[in-house]
Design a protein around this motif. Structure first.
Motif, PDB file in Angstrom:
ATOM      1  N   GLN A  33       0.835  -1.200   0.000  1.00  0.00           N
ATOM      2  CA  GLN A  33       0.000   0.000   0.000  1.00  0.00           C
ATOM      3  C   GLN A  33       0.876   1.259   0.000  1.00  0.00           C
ATOM      4  N   VAL A 110       2.280  10.736  -9.843  1.00  0.00           N
ATOM      5  CA  VAL A 110       1.770  10.789  -8.461  1.00  0.00           C
ATOM      6  C   VAL A 110       0.250  10.712  -8.471  1.00  0.00           C
ATOM      7  N   ASN A 113      -1.290   7.308 -10.314  1.00  0.00           N
ATOM      8  CA  ASN A 113      -1.140   6.125  -9.468  1.00  0.00           C
ATOM      9  C   ASN A 113      -1.951   6.236  -8.186  1.00  0.00           C
ATOM     10  N   ALA A 114      -1.984   7.427  -7.592  1.00  0.00           N
ATOM     11  CA  ALA A 114      -2.774   7.596  -6.367  1.00  0.00           C
ATOM     12  C   ALA A 114      -4.236   7.273  -6.632  1.00  0.00           C
ATOM     13  N   GLY A 118      -5.026   3.535  -5.891  1.00  0.00           N
ATOM     14  CA  GLY A 118      -5.849   3.729  -4.693  1.00  0.00           C
ATOM     15  C   GLY A 118      -7.209   3.061  -4.833  1.00  0.00           C
ATOM     16  N   ASN A 132      -5.854   4.910   0.963  1.00  0.00           N
ATOM     17  CA  ASN A 132      -5.074   4.212  -0.064  1.00  0.00           C
ATOM     18  C   ASN A 132      -4.423   5.198  -1.028  1.00  0.00           C
ATOM     19  N   ALA A 133      -5.201   6.149  -1.508  1.00  0.00           N
ATOM     20  CA  ALA A 133      -4.683   7.139  -2.453  1.00  0.00           C
ATOM     21  C   ALA A 133      -3.551   7.946  -1.816  1.00  0.00           C
ATOM     22  N   PHE A 134      -3.727   8.300  -0.551  1.00  0.00           N
ATOM     23  CA  PHE A 134      -2.698   9.062   0.161  1.00  0.00           C
ATOM     24  C   PHE A 134      -1.390   8.272   0.242  1.00  0.00           C
ATOM     25  N   TYR A 135      -1.478   7.008   0.651  1.00  0.00           N
ATOM     26  CA  TYR A 135      -0.267   6.189   0.774  1.00  0.00           C
ATOM     27  C   TYR A 135       0.440   6.017  -0.565  1.00  0.00           C
ATOM     28  N   VAL A 136      -0.314   5.742  -1.612  1.00  0.00           N
ATOM     29  CA  VAL A 136       0.282   5.581  -2.938  1.00  0.00           C
ATOM     30  C   VAL A 136       0.907   6.904  -3.389  1.00  0.00           C
ATOM     31  N   ALA A 137       0.212   8.008  -3.160  1.00  0.00           N
ATOM     32  CA  ALA A 137       0.726   9.323  -3.557  1.00  0.00           C
ATOM     33  C   ALA A 137       2.031   9.657  -2.832  1.00  0.00           C
ATOM     34  N   GLU A 140       4.862   7.637  -4.443  1.00  0.00           N
ATOM     35  CA  GLU A 140       5.158   8.177  -5.781  1.00  0.00           C
ATOM     36  C   GLU A 140       5.840   9.542  -5.688  1.00  0.00           C
TER      37      GLU A 140
END
Length: 168
Positions: A33, A110, A113-114, A118, A132-137, A140
């Protein structure tokens, strides 16, 4: 086959293999994640030479073959890479070949992918999309924007290397 077709195919294969190899080498931090996929630095090579886009997408496909998330990660991750590359190339065309444009272009991976990864994580694990989006961002942003722009900007300053990286 003409020289530039062979050059294109060779460079596409090298970029794809490099992306996949870097992802596999750092697999322990490439698939979770909160991921720091070192190979994502290479996505900014599309800023240097837009023709590298195909190799980057193929590299993402190859890298995601090993993903613990399965086929969905191959499709979603590769589509996110496609969108990121389209954004990077568009920014270069609109803003030129300079550090400011490179930094703005680095935000494409960023965001794409977010949002897409996410959503994928939310679908697979029923976890909150914004988290999820925050962690991926974050992953990245660290790899592509903070590290990648420094690496690619250094390459951009080396005219001999830029000449060698171009595909005629």
């Amino acid at each position: 086959m003409r020289k530039n077709n062979i050059q294109f195919i060779t460079r596409t294969a090298l970029i794809a293999a490099s992306y996949a190899a870097l992802t596999y080498a750092f697999a322990w931090m490439s698939y979770e994640q909160l991921q720091f996929r070192v190979s994502e630095i290479l996505v900014l090579f599309a800023f240097i030479e837009p023709k590298y886009g195909l190799g980057l997408i193929l590299g993402c496909v190859l890298a995601n073959l090993a993903s613990p998330l399965g086929v969905i990660d191959i499709v979603v991750g590769s589509f996110a890479t496609l969108l990121a590359i389209m954004f990077i190339v568009m920014v270069r065309k609109l803003l030129g070949y300079n550090i400011k444009a490179l930094i703005i272009a680095s935000l494409g991976p960023v965001v794409s992918n977010a949002l897409l990864v996410g959503l994928e994580l939310t679908y697979l694990f029923s976890t909150p999309f914004l988290l999820n989006a925050f962690y991926v961002a974050v992953g990245e942003f660290v790899v592509v924007t903070l590290v990648g722009t420094v690496v690619v900007n250094s390459i951009m300053k080396n005219n001999i290397l830029i000449e060698r990286l171009s595909i005629d």
